[in-house]
Structures are given as structure tokens and as C-alpha cells.
Design a protein around this motif. Structure first.
Motif, PDB file in Angstrom:
ATOM      1  N   HIS A 168       0.781  -1.005   0.037  1.00  0.00           N
ATOM      2  CA  HIS A 168       0.129  -0.105  -0.033  1.00  0.00           C
ATOM      3  C   HIS A 168       0.864   1.458  -0.008  1.00  0.00           C
ATOM      4  CE1 HIS A 168      -2.923   3.244   1.216  1.00  0.00           C
ATOM      5  NE2 HIS A 168      -3.933   2.277   0.778  1.00  0.00           N
ATOM      6  N   ASP A 171       0.354   4.109   2.487  1.00  0.00           N
ATOM      7  CA  ASP A 171       0.536   4.159   3.734  1.00  0.00           C
ATOM      8  C   ASP A 171       2.075   4.014   4.215  1.00  0.00           C
ATOM      9  OD1 ASP A 171      -1.880   4.415   4.602  1.00  0.00           O
ATOM     10  OD2 ASP A 171      -2.366   2.441   4.884  1.00  0.00           O
ATOM     11  N   ALA A 174       3.534   7.216   4.432  1.00  0.00           N
ATOM     12  CA  ALA A 174       3.158   7.734   5.824  1.00  0.00           C
ATOM     13  C   ALA A 174       4.096   7.001   6.817  1.00  0.00           C
ATOM     14  CB  ALA A 174       1.541   7.426   6.130  1.00  0.00           C
ATOM     15  N   LEU A 175       4.450   5.905   6.462  1.00  0.00           N
ATOM     16  CA  LEU A 175       5.365   5.433   7.717  1.00  0.00           C
ATOM     17  C   LEU A 175       6.711   6.007   7.557  1.00  0.00           C
ATOM     18  CD1 LEU A 175       6.281   3.240   9.968  1.00  0.00           C
ATOM     19  CD2 LEU A 175       6.497   1.823   8.040  1.00  0.00           C
ATOM     20  N   LYS A 178       6.528   9.341   9.589  1.00  0.00           N
ATOM     21  CA  LYS A 178       6.507   9.326  10.791  1.00  0.00           C
ATOM     22  C   LYS A 178       8.032   9.153  11.424  1.00  0.00           C
ATOM     23  CE  LYS A 178       4.132   7.018  14.586  1.00  0.00           C
ATOM     24  NZ  LYS A 178       3.231   5.902  14.776  1.00  0.00           N
ATOM     25  N   LEU A 179       8.777   8.025  10.534  1.00  0.00           N
ATOM     26  CA  LEU A 179      10.198   7.888  10.752  1.00  0.00           C
ATOM     27  C   LEU A 179      10.957   9.342  10.624  1.00  0.00           C
ATOM     28  CD1 LEU A 179      10.504   4.478   9.357  1.00  0.00           C
ATOM     29  CD2 LEU A 179      10.238   5.000  11.644  1.00  0.00           C
ATOM     30  N   TYR A 215       1.033  12.858   5.944  1.00  0.00           N
ATOM     31  CA  TYR A 215       1.295  12.673   7.386  1.00  0.00           C
ATOM     32  C   TYR A 215       1.586  14.217   8.113  1.00  0.00           C
ATOM     33  CZ  TYR A 215       3.575  10.742  11.744  1.00  0.00           C
ATOM     34  OH  TYR A 215       3.847  10.370  13.074  1.00  0.00           O
ATOM     35  N   TYR A 331      -2.528  -6.887  -0.099  1.00  0.00           N
ATOM     36  CA  TYR A 331      -1.405  -5.853   0.365  1.00  0.00           C
ATOM     37  C   TYR A 331      -0.311  -6.678   1.038  1.00  0.00           C
ATOM     38  CZ  TYR A 331      -4.437  -1.875  -1.259  1.00  0.00           C
ATOM     39  OH  TYR A 331      -4.912  -1.032  -1.996  1.00  0.00           O
ATOM     40  N   LEU A 332       0.872  -6.100   0.483  1.00  0.00           N
ATOM     41  CA  LEU A 332       2.039  -6.922   1.240  1.00  0.00           C
ATOM     42  C   LEU A 332       2.750  -6.171   2.376  1.00  0.00           C
ATOM     43  CD1 LEU A 332       4.203  -8.079  -1.840  1.00  0.00           C
ATOM     44  CD2 LEU A 332       2.131  -9.320  -0.517  1.00  0.00           C
ATOM     45  N   PRO A 333       3.187  -6.955   3.225  1.00  0.00           N
ATOM     46  CA  PRO A 333       4.031  -6.238   4.716  1.00  0.00           C
ATOM     47  C   PRO A 333       5.022  -4.924   4.517  1.00  0.00           C
ATOM     48  CG  PRO A 333       4.088  -8.473   4.812  1.00  0.00           C
ATOM     49  CD  PRO A 333       3.624  -8.350   3.353  1.00  0.00           C
ATOM     50  N   ILE A 334       4.698  -3.922   5.202  1.00  0.00           N
ATOM     51  CA  ILE A 334       5.601  -2.837   4.927  1.00  0.00           C
ATOM     52  C   ILE A 334       6.953  -3.081   5.894  1.00  0.00           C
ATOM     53  CG2 ILE A 334       6.047  -0.141   5.191  1.00  0.00           C
ATOM     54  CD1 ILE A 334       2.762  -0.221   4.605  1.00  0.00           C
TER      55      ILE A 334
END
Lengths: 345, 345
Positions: A168, A171, A174-175, A178-179, A215, A331-334
Motif C-alpha cells: 500500500h 501508507d 506515511a510510515l 513518521k520515521l 502525514y 497488500y504486502l507487509p511494509i
């Protein structure tokens, strides 16, 4: 596991309607189609053994539209490996895979290669629709010919793909934001670095950037976000000039590179000893792994590249041979990597 | 794939020596053992078909020593699911799995249950040696009886386990520290919260704490690290009193909880609206996922709990039935989760 008759009974429709949904033919309302697909996913679907054996004796051609792979450090090396592995596993079904490779930094190359693909006949297509509008115009021809297709890596909303397999992107941006907000201070600025040849909408990249900006927007921070486009990744001098010009803004402390090309920027940062700059980028090619290990890159986001190719191919095979209807979005893991956990993949 | 004869030739030892290594019997020097194991891992090992068929007709008993599972929100629910899945897959080999459950917060329970296990006869043992010294004392009896064992979740250096499957706890603690250093300022303090009943060395937890502290030590930050032990997780009043007492130190801004019990602390933080506190913990049970979604927990580290049980069990089966020698250490990914990526697992 149910037969086509059971599914028709459960969905209160005719057998013909279920058949139409399974083979992705038109003439079924969206609502009915969704109801039937839900039943199939919940109960499974036992296909007719005789039909299956006939299907097994057929030959199938799959077309793959994806960027060129020149070396093992290219992002698309792993998806290709995944496609090869899936093809091997399904070899007994007599499947041949035909590659149509384009230059991911060149819009015209994408158009030309896609047009070439359309001149041929295939049972199914696996593709990365990274140039949205140009992909849209051409997918119509696949729809008309009822050829099923799966997207990997890049998403295209509102298309008739049977499935999307990838991250995704919004998202994941967005991650990254955040970092980044943890790496820099509120009085610092951020530079987004895009690497590309054409000034067009490159969906994955743009979705990541949208997620990233969103974000900061929703949090109303005073952080300023700048952008720069690096036009030709092989011309290090132009890159250096452009980066140097942008980095005379001493407010810039964070660099977000929404692609695997993060190494291009990281090499500049390393060479010029700009240790105060924080870098976030994508993908685990050899060069990036080296740069995260020596902490020039702070965070890398990984997107299961091998699995995209492997699962994308399997999804198409299972659809055309076994009538298995996949989920629309897979959707695969981020995956988030730093110096500390990059060795445990 | 090589035969036992080929391996003996390659290693320049007798067939008997290779056989001894494969069956984990004594009488082979450490150096020779390692050389033979390396050859087996590089070339694979084709076992004797007749011997294999005989083996398939045998019955095997596996003992599993692990904490009690009371509900699906317990950490050990997923490893148990993994063990069950592996057992099902191998059912044709007539394997029975016997569980020996202990209270992970209670040292005496671990000792009693382990002693009970040793009273019985098994072909192999899967265990989480979370109380190091007590485990060490008892593993001697498995060694004496040549019973192979695999560790999951907790590591025990210098033991004769055929394999360890789990996270590198020290490095996962270091990663937690890196994130914590981004969440707080250099003038802030950190509180490490341990949840346990006995004042003993709980290996996984202590290794994570060592890794965490080591990160700050090597960087010589002025950050002070405090510790508190919460003795009984069911007595919320005692927990509240202890946390309240510790948190009167207003320098404390970061809380590191090196276990899945992070929810105990997060619930207190949520209830008392201590939004300025940053929390890092472990594992993805339902409660923790809720608390990361509402951002009471900032980062969770996941350790592939299902895979530990699944792969641990398969490793033992493959060793005793198919003579497959596993790698000594099988370190799993250190997965980092935030509100942004927790939905894409």
C-alpha cells in the motif's frame, strides 16, 4: 469445497451467471458479482475434474510487462526470480512466459513495449502499470479481449485487474514520514528526491509521496517540504550539481527518496561527508544494504519484491487454469529496516 | 545429494564417523563434527531408501516444553498453532506430540514440569529454555540419553541443541534502543519495566535488555536508564502503585518493556492520560495491536511466533526421520511495527 451448482444455489442465481463470474465475462451486475465472489472465497470451489484435465492439456501463454533487468542489483531482479520460480512450479501445465521489458524511467519506452504486447495473443498478463494514464488507455484492449491481468508493484484504481499484489504505497509513505519526523526537529526542512526521465505521473512513487506529505499535513507541523527531480541517474555530475544547489538550504536535514534509487543520493551524502543529513529510501538491493549498514541511510522500506513476482504469477495461473478467484487487493507487509535488523531478513 | 559414503569420502573420515555425526552420537571431535556438518549442508544428504521406509513405520514421540496457553491473546498461542500445523503435515509419519506446560513467570513451575518431562521417554524435545540455569542442569539428562532437542524463542549458549529458532534477542533490544533514542531527547530518562514473578535470569528478556543498554552505552549519551520489576501481572493495584512511584521522576519519558506484557504498562499510561510517555514493547497479541493502533504504544517488535513453533517442530522431525542436520542458529526477522504498518502483516 462446493461445485458450481452449489455456488449458484447459495447465491440464488443461475449456473450460467456463476460461470460468467468465474471466467470474468461481462453481463453480471457488480453487486451480484461481488456476492458470488464472496461465496466462492468463503466456501472454496471444487472445479469439474474433466474440465480440469482438459485444461491441463492446453497450452497457456502469459505476458509479463515489467522494467528491464540489467543486473542483480536492479529492483526488478527479484520479482523476475519470483516469476521464474512460479513458472517452474507450474511447468506441468505447459505454460510459457513472454517478457516485455521497458525502461522504468522512460514513458515512451513503456508505451512502445505495451503496444507491442497488445499485438500478440495471450491467455493472461502480469504487469506493473507504473505509468497510470498510459496503462489505462491500453488496458481497455485487454478488457475487450477478456484477457485477465494482475498488477504487481503499482496500483491503478478502477481498473478491471483481477488482483493487485504489492505494498500500500500511500501508507508506506506515511510510515516513512513518521520515521522522518523522529529523525529531524520541527525547525528542520525536508527534501524529497525523485529520480526519473519523464515528467509524468509515476504511480507508486507519487502515492508514496502523497502518503508522506499527508502525514505532515494532518499534524500541521511547521516543517517545510522541498522537492527536486534528478533527471538522469547515470550522469553523476548533474546529480551532484542539483543536489548541491538544493542543499545550500541549510534548513534541510531530512531526505526522502521514494524509490530504490536512494543510493544515488546516499553516495553523494557519503562522499561529501554530510553526516547530519537523515535518509529514508526503499528496497534492499546490494548497494542500499551496504549504505544502511554504514548508517548513511537511516531507514529502508522493503516491499517483498520476490513475492510480488511469485504470487502474481501463481495468481494468474490459478485463475486461468483452476478458476481460483483471488482477492482484489493483496497488500504486502511494509517492512522496516535499519542497521540493527537488516541482517535478519 | 550425496550418500553417507560420499560424505565420508569428502570429509576423509570413516562411514561410521559420518553416521555418528548424523545421529548426534558422541565420539567425534568438535572439529571433525563441524567439517562433516558443513559438507552435509553444502551437498545435501540422500538417505538410504530402505532405512527411510523402516523409519517411516516407526512411531515417534516428541515432547514440547513451553509456557501454558490460556487464551488466544497469550504469546504462546501462535507457537502452539505452528507446532500443531507441523504435526498435522507429518502425521503420516505417526508422530505424537506431548505438551509439558509451565508458568513462564514462575521458576519452580519450570523446574517441576521439566523434571516431569525427564521421567518420560521421547525421541526428541522442543523447548523454550527461558530459565537458563535451571534448563542447563536438566539438559544434561537429554544429552546423556542422546535425545536431540531444539530451542525456540530463548537461546542458551554452549548447549548441545541441534538448532535454535528465534530472534537474536540482543540485536532486537539494540533496535528498540535506536528507536527509543529517536522518540526521546538526550535530557530525558528511560524506564525499563520487567514483568515477572521470580527474581531469576530470564534469558530472552535479559538479552533484550543487554542489547538495549549496550546501544546507549556505546554512544555515551547522558540518558539515565532506570528499572522496575512488576511482580504479579494480575494485581493491577500493585502495578499502578509501582509505576506511579517510578513515574514521579518526571525525567522519565521513554518506557521499554522487553516482553509482550507491554499492555500492562500501556493500559496504565492510557488510563492516566500520560500521553507524553513513549512506549516500546514486543509481540502482536490482540491487546497490543489495539494499543499500537491508538498510538499508546509507539513501536512493537514482532518475532514470528507461529514460525518458531512450526519450523522448530519440522526441524526435529526432519532430523530424527530424514537425518537432515539443521543450521545451529536460525535467526528470524526482527519485525518493526507502528500504527502505520500494523495492518499489513
Amino acid at each position: 469445497m462446493k461445485t458450481i451448482k452449489d455456488i449458484a444455489a447459495l447465491a440464488k442465481v443461475s449456473i450460467g451467471t456463476v460461470d460468467r463470474v468465474i471466467h470474468n465475462r461481462s453481463g453480471v451486475s457488480k453487486k451480484t458479482k461481488e456476492r458470488i465472489e464472496k461465496i466462492i472465497q468463503e466456501h472454496g470451489f471444487q472445479i469439474n475434474k474433466t474440465a480440469r484435465i482438459l485444461a491441463l492439456n492446453k497450452k497457456y501463454n502469459i505476458a509479463v510487462l515489467m522494467p528491464t533487468v540489467e543486473s542483480s542489483s536492479d529492483f526488478w531482479y527479484l520479482p523476475k526470480k519470483g516469476i521464474e520460480k512460479a513458472s517452474e512450479e507450474f511447468e506441468m501445465h505447459r505454460i510459457s512466459v513472454n517478457y516485455f521489458h521497458f525502461d522504468p524511467l522512460n514513458l515512451n519506452s513503456f508505451k512502445d513495449v505495451f503496444d507491442k504486447l497488445l499485438e500478440n495473443s495471450f491467455n493472461a498478463v502480469l504487469l506493473a502499470p507504473i505509468f497510470l494514464n498510459e496503462a489505462k488507455e491500453r488496458l481497455i484492449y485487454l478488457d475487450q479481449r477478456k484477457i485477465p491481468y494482475v498488477f504487481i508493484n503499482a496500483e491503478l484504481e478502477g481498473a478491471n485487474n483481477i488482483s493487485y499484489i504489492g505494498q500500500h504505497s500511500f501508507d508506506s509513505g506515511a510510515l516513512a514520514a513518521k520515521l522522518m519526523s523522529l529523525l529531524i526537529n520541527t525547525e528542520d526542512d525536508i527534501l524529497i528526491v525523485k529520480v526519473r526521465r519523464d515528467n509524468v505521473h509515476h504511480s507508486t512513487i507519487e502515492d508514496r509521496i502523497s502518503g508522506f506529505k499527508s502525514y505532515f499535513n494532518t499534524r500541521k507541523t511547521p516543517i517545510q517540504i522541498h522537492e527536486v527531480i534528478l533527471p538522469k541517474i547515470k550522469d553523476q555530475e548533474t546529480i551532484n550539481t542539483l543536489l548541491h544547489k538544493k542543499l545550500t538550504n541549510h534548513q534541510i536535514k531530512g531526505l526522502f527518496i521514494p524509490s530504490s534509487k536512494v543510493s544515488v543520493v546516499a553516495n553523494y551524502v557519503e562522499e561529501h561527508k554530510l553526516k547530519h543529513l537523515k535518509l529514508i529510501g526503499y528496497d534492499l538491493n546490494e548497494e542500499n544494504v551496504h549504505l544502511i549498514k554504514n548508517e548513511t541511510i537511516d531507514f529502508l522500506i522493503d516491499q517483498d519484491a520476490f513475492f510480488q513476482g511469485y504470487e502474481g504469477t501463481k495468481t494468474l495461473f490459478n485463475f486461468i487454469i483452476n478458476n481460483v478467484v483471488p482477492p482484489k487487493n493483496r497488500y504486502l507487509p511494509i517492512k522496516l529496516l535499519t542497521k540493527e535488523n537488516v541482517k535478519y531478513l
